[in-house]
Design an enzyme around this catalytic site. Structure first.
Site, PDB file in Angstrom:
ATOM      1  N   LYS A   5      -5.237  37.980  23.214  1.00  0.00           N
ATOM      2  CA  LYS A   5      -3.929  37.320  23.107  1.00  0.00           C
ATOM      3  C   LYS A   5      -2.847  38.384  23.265  1.00  0.00           C
ATOM      4  O   LYS A   5      -3.008  39.509  22.768  1.00  0.00           O
ATOM      5  CB  LYS A   5      -3.843  36.640  21.740  1.00  0.00           C
ATOM      6  CG  LYS A   5      -2.618  35.771  21.525  1.00  0.00           C
ATOM      7  CD  LYS A   5      -2.682  35.078  20.161  1.00  0.00           C
ATOM      8  CE  LYS A   5      -1.543  34.101  19.955  1.00  0.00           C
ATOM      9  NZ  LYS A   5      -1.635  33.369  18.668  1.00  0.00           N
ATOM     10  N   SER A  46      -1.213  28.269  19.212  1.00  0.00           N
ATOM     11  CA  SER A  46      -0.539  29.114  20.161  1.00  0.00           C
ATOM     12  C   SER A  46      -1.488  29.980  20.987  1.00  0.00           C
ATOM     13  O   SER A  46      -1.094  30.488  22.037  1.00  0.00           O
ATOM     14  CB  SER A  46       0.457  30.037  19.437  1.00  0.00           C
ATOM     15  OG  SER A  46      -0.217  30.909  18.552  1.00  0.00           O
ATOM     16  N   SER A  67      -3.443  28.349  14.954  1.00  0.00           N
ATOM     17  CA  SER A  67      -3.419  28.805  16.342  1.00  0.00           C
ATOM     18  C   SER A  67      -4.714  29.363  16.905  1.00  0.00           C
ATOM     19  O   SER A  67      -4.785  29.627  18.102  1.00  0.00           O
ATOM     20  CB  SER A  67      -2.328  29.852  16.528  1.00  0.00           C
ATOM     21  OG  SER A  67      -1.095  29.209  16.635  1.00  0.00           O
TER      22      SER A  67
HETATM   23  N1  GLN Z   1       1.540  25.429  15.557  1.00  0.00           N
HETATM   24  C1  GLN Z   1       1.978  26.148  14.382  1.00  0.00           C
HETATM   25  C2  GLN Z   1       3.372  26.655  14.577  1.00  0.00           C
HETATM   26  O1  GLN Z   1       3.932  26.365  15.597  1.00  0.00           O
HETATM   27  C3  GLN Z   1       1.024  27.270  14.085  1.00  0.00           C
HETATM   28  C4  GLN Z   1       1.166  28.387  15.033  1.00  0.00           C
HETATM   29  C5  GLN Z   1       0.261  29.538  14.697  1.00  0.00           C
HETATM   30  O2  GLN Z   1      -0.747  29.400  14.013  1.00  0.00           O
HETATM   31  N2  GLN Z   1       0.664  30.702  15.161  1.00  0.00           N
HETATM   32  O3  GLN Z   1       3.918  27.318  13.745  1.00  0.00           O
END
Ligand code: GLN
Length: 508
Positions: free
Chosen positions: A83, A158, A182
């Site tokens: 990532k 994400s 994410s």
């Molecule tokens: N979808 C969640 C957010 O937008 C979690 C994102 C994540 O785990 N980085 O905050």
């Protein structure tokens, strides 16, 4: 083991065996992955940048060391996608944000150092929601990623690029981060395995911060054994992260026994419905069948209610955004990446223009909300209150774990949604994280493993949640379930359709 599969379709442990038996070289494995990337990356767009020279040198080193008779770590020579949130020395790292464009970190994140010493081969940096804020990878400043099972669907987020790269056989395994789901949600949407460790189990040193009390690093892999092997690489104390846990690191592969007799498993009611609305029927059915499967395998499954989980979304969106507003204050055009260079600007104008052009809409929205929540006079009403409710959520988990060894439910209320379906409605996007967020608030380990497919062939993920440092129990249950099914053996296969567009069909 490998049958007729191409090398890039194999798991990391299968590749490890091939390399150890000298039936393939790291170079050949890498070439098979590049061939696949050349075929499908134009459609999937999992990567922000590929690191072909770095990978070639790493693979050559593994091959030379093996040829010299050296005993190598199990994952040496296995191609890995990263990532774009990890600092990688001299390799551009953007967090999918314009504001970091051109940033070449002068050092490696702790987990990157660990991967290097274990001989993993770096394929490149994967696409993600900007600063890990999102659930679909549509918030990237550099284009969307498509789900390899159906190119009209999101890969989740994400860590969408990381999950799509593994699902599309464009990487053998990958790494993501999980602040509110994410790793688990994209793993679920892409039909692969994702593990978010206990908070503090893996060092966050050198991982670009979103919400520091929630962020964790973890693997995304094709099966549970690969996940355990990756955890052996990643876990452990690092004095550069003060929240990193001192506890000894087990060999996680020793937890992989096909045995759940007597294991007490709670099916979480609040994961199955939120404010009276149930998860999609196909998802609910797959999870109930998975619970029944566990029961047949000898576990004891029962429903359990954790009532404060209903407050997780508002609590998360105060805590995460408050922490994000503080973490992102460092991007001012002076120290990293992009700087607005309009003539005649004073320093304040430079800050303002840099941030205005450098950050995307979702990131700006979150910085503003988080700054508001922390502003003078509002701290008690928002951040403090949210922290108190967070404690109630943690206590619900503590109480449930007096009765159960493991909790299960869906990872997401639906299968992968359509690209563009939720981009106009941030709240609808936020609600899709209802099952994963509580686990981050509790600091607990969580996993997604494939447990079914929808009628249109999209993967469904089961969520497993363990006690603090209960990764081994979670891995054992995941492994036992996986070994009694074949969902994890299917791979997404892009094929040409009659109208010339590429669609994707599952192959057994
Ligand atoms: N979808 C969640 C957010 O937008 C979690 C994102 C994540 O785990 N980085 O905050």
């Amino acid at each position: 083991m490998s049958g007729s599969r191409a090398l890039n379709e194999l798991t990391a442990h299968e590749i490890s065996d091939l390399l150890a038996r000298r039936e393939a070289s790291a170079r050949e494995i890498l070439d098979a992955v590049w061939t696949r990337i050349d075929q499908v990356e134009g459609d999937v767009n999992a990567y922000l940048r590929q690191t072909r020279e770095v990978a070639a040198a790493q693979a050559a080193e593994v091959d030379e060391r093996r040829a010299a008779g050296e005993e190598l770590p199990p994952l040496a020579g296995v191609p890995l996608a990263l990532k774009d949130i990890y600092c990688t020395k001299d390799i551009e790292t953007t967090c999918a944000s314009r504001i970091l464009q051109g940033f070449r970190p002068p050092y490696d994140a702790h987990v990157i150092e660990r991967c290097r010493t274990n001989g993993l081969v770096f394929l490149g940096k994967t696409n993600m929601d900007e600063f890990a804020m999102g659930s679909s990878t549509e918030n990237s400043a550099f284009g969307v990623t498509h789900n390899p099972w159906n190119l009209d669907r999101v890969p989740g987020g994400s860590s969408g690029g990381s999950a799509a790269s593994v699902a599309g056989s464009e990487a053998i395994c990958s790494m993501g981060t999980d602040t509110g789901g994410s790793i688990r949600q994209p793993a679920s949407f892409c039909g692969v395995v994702g593990l978010k460790p206990t908070y503090g189990r893996v060092s966050r040193y050198g991982v670009i911060a979103f919400a520091s009390s929630l962020d964790q690093v973890g693997p995304i892999t094709k099966d549970v054994r690969d996940c355990a092997l990756m955890m052996n690489v990643l876990a452990g104390r690092d004095r550069r992260d003060s929240t990193s846990i001192e506890a000894p690191v087990p060999d996680y592969t020793e937890a992989l026994l096909p045995e759940v007799k007597g294991l007490r498993i709670g099916l979480v009611k609040e994961f199955m419905e939120y404010q009276g609305v149930g998860v999609d029927a196909e998802v609910g059915d797959a999870i109930r069948s998975a619970a029944a499967r566990f029961q047949e395998l000898g576990a004891e499954c029962q429903e359990v209610s954790l009532p404060h989980l209903n407050y997780s979304i508002p609590v998360y969106y105060i805590i995460a955004l408050a922490e994000a507003s503080s973490n992102l204050a460092r991007y001012d055009g002076v120290r990293y990446g992009y700087r607005s260079a309009d003539e005649g600007q004073d320093i304040i104008g430079m800050y303002r223009e840099t941030r205005d052009r450098g950050f995307g809409a979702e990131v700006k929205r979150r910085i503003m909300l988080g700054t508001y929540a922390l502003s003078a006079g509002y701290y008690d009403a928002y951040y403090l209150k949210a922290s108190q409710v967070r404690t109630l959520i943690r206590r619900d988990f503590d109480r449930a774990f007096e009765q159960f060894d493991l909790l299960i439910g869906p990872v997401s209320p639906s299968v992968a949604f359509r690209l563009g379906e939720k981009t106009e409605d941030p709240v609808a996007m936020y609600l899709s994280d209802v099952c994963t967020i509580p686990v981050n608030l509790g600091g607990l380990p969580g996993m997604s493993i494939p447990c079914g497919f929808s009628a249109d062939g999209l993967p469904i993920g089961m969520h497993l949640v363990g006690k603090p440092l209960g990764e081994e129990t979670m891995l054992r249950a995941a492994y036992t379930f996986e070994q009694s099914t074949d969902f994890h053996r299917r791979r997404a296969q892009p094929v040409e359709t009659r109208d010339g567009r590429r669609a994707v069909l599952a192959r057994g």
